[in-house]
Write an enzyme that holds these catalytic residues in place. Structure first.
Site, PDB file in Angstrom:
ATOM      1  N   HIS A 374       0.824  -1.215   0.000  1.00  0.00           N
ATOM      2  CA  HIS A 374       0.000   0.000   0.000  1.00  0.00           C
ATOM      3  C   HIS A 374       0.857   1.264   0.000  1.00  0.00           C
ATOM      4  CE1 HIS A 374      -3.248  -2.788   1.029  1.00  0.00           C
ATOM      5  NE2 HIS A 374      -4.102  -1.813   0.759  1.00  0.00           N
ATOM      6  N   GLU A 375       1.950   1.249   0.735  1.00  0.00           N
ATOM      7  CA  GLU A 375       2.824   2.420   0.754  1.00  0.00           C
ATOM      8  C   GLU A 375       3.476   2.649  -0.609  1.00  0.00           C
ATOM      9  OE1 GLU A 375       4.777   5.755   2.007  1.00  0.00           O
ATOM     10  OE2 GLU A 375       3.127   4.659   2.966  1.00  0.00           O
TER      11      GLU A 375
END
Length: 428
Positions: A374-375
């Protein structure tokens, strides 16, 4: 043979076409009278009178410069300049964030698909080797086949069960044990539908089909439909473009102006209290647009794009999500809202981690892998490594611990932590 005298026309064979035309006009003015307007330009214009206005002289100079730049060599030259690539942060030419997210998501998808394909076929190869070893005469007793993964807890439990069985019943025929193990291994090598057996699946067509299937976990065989409904494919394709239009409208009308206005106000205000009020106001104004954006992105990916690929490839399992809107805690939400990624993380990360770690440790590793992914997507959007997405994802672990405590677990009335944390997750 004596060398011929210098002739501008002959020497012009190795000169650019524009310069050869200029030689014709200079040395043979009578040829210029015979040329038509469609012939090659000489590169010379009518002389500008000395008493002409300055603007006329400026236009004449610019035209001469443009014509000089337009001249090319006989052999094509490449215009090399000190330029940076599209991925270099110092470059003035960047891909749009939508293209970068598209490329990043597809790269992660294919990496997960290749990992599942290689890992599962490696497991089947080892299973086939064990099955072939049973055909050898005087084979040594092999361990009982267990379901993957073979964690230390499962292995110890199986060894204890075998010890108890041996101590209570010593008259078990070794041939029966070998036949039981052979049946278990043969079942592992056969697909659940019973039509494909390893290594019949190791073909190029099988690999290409798996790359197009809307799933991340490889299996020997998948349920298929009888035909492709192309009308359904066209409807889903039109819905994709419609949702993209709504996404663009929402971001340009309700997200970008709010962010731009808050950025300008934060630059001129130095008081921490007022800056906090501006941030709180900005977050409150972005909650509803982000909720709409989240729902539109969810529809585009899980309902229309995956549904279209399932229809084209005749992939029968269309359950890409469950009723995540009825979730009461984060674990239930993470299991329901993205079933393809949930199956991959559960099969290839969580179960694999159980071979060396406990259940809480395997859960932490699973959340860590998901947070890094996600990052990475957030970095592609913002072009900055801030760690907000990673921090927000990892904060789900203590939230899950609170939700599974005896004070909150099973109580839907007091389970406010999921509502508050899910609202905050929409901002990341």
């Amino acid at each position: 043979m004596a060398p011929t005298p210098y002739d501008p026309e002959e020497s012009g064979v190795l000169r650019p076409r524009a310069l050869r035309a200029l030689d014709h006009h200079v040395d043979r003015p009578h040829l210029a009278m015979d040329r038509t307007p469609s012939s090659i330009s000489s590169g010379r214009s009518t002389p500008v009178p000395e008493d002409a206005p300055p603007s006329v002289h400026s236009i004449s100079i610019v035209r001469k410069q443009v014509r000089a730049q337009a001249k090319q060599r006989i052999f094509h030259n490449i215009d090399y300049q000190p330029r940076l690539s599209h991925f270099d942060p110092k470059s003035d030419h960047h891909w749009t964030w939508t293209a970068q997210v598209f490329l990043t998501l597809h790269t992660l998808t294919f990496l997960m698909k290749m990992h599942s394909y290689a890992f599962y076929n490696g497991h089947l190869s080892e299973t086939e080797r064990r099955l072939s070893a049973l055909d050898e005469p005087e084979v040594k007793p092999l361990p009982v086949a267990v379901h993957y993964p073979r964690s230390p807890i499962v292995a110890n439990g199986a060894s204890m069960a075998n010890t108890e069985t041996d101590s209570t019943d010593t008259e078990i025929d070794p041939k029966q044990q070998v036949n039981k193990l052979r049946a278990d291994l043969a079942t592992e090598l056969t697909s659940p539908l019973g039509q494909v057996t390893y290594p019949q699946n190791l073909t190029y067509s099988n690999y290409l089909e798996f790359m197009l299937f809307p799933t991340l976990c490889y299996e020997l065989e998948y349920p298929r439909t009888t035909n492709t409904r192309w009308i359904e494919v066209l409807i889903k394709a039109a819905a994709v473009f419609g949702c993209i239009f709504l996404l663009t409208l929402t971001s340009e009308e309700f997200i970008v102006p709010v962010l731009s206005d808050s950025a300008l106000r934060l630059r001129v205000i130095s008081s921490h209290f007022e800056r906090g009020l501006i941030l709180a106001e900005t977050i409150s104004m972005l909650l509803f647009p982000f909720m709409v954006t989240f729902l539109l992105v969810f529809l585009v990916i899980f309902e229309y794009i995956l549904g279209a690929f399932a229809e084209i490839t005749r992939f029968a399992d269309r359950r890409f999500y469950s009723d995540w809107w009825n979730s009461c805690d984060w674990l239930e939400f993470s299991r329901k809202w993205n079933l393809p990624v949930h199956h991959f993380l559960r099969r290839h990360v969580y179960f694999s981690s159980l071979t060396r770690f406990s259940v809480p440790g395997a859960m932490a590793i699973t959340f860590l892998v998901s947070s890094i992914a996600h990052e990475l997507v957030m970095v592609c959007i913002t072009k900055k490594w801030r760690g907000y997405g990673f921090f927000a994802m990892m904060m789900q672990l203590p939230i899950v611990a609170v939700q599974r405590s005896k004070f909150v677990k099973g109580r839907k009335t007091f389970n406010v932590s999921y509502v508050s944390s899910s609202s905050g997750n929409l901002l990341f």
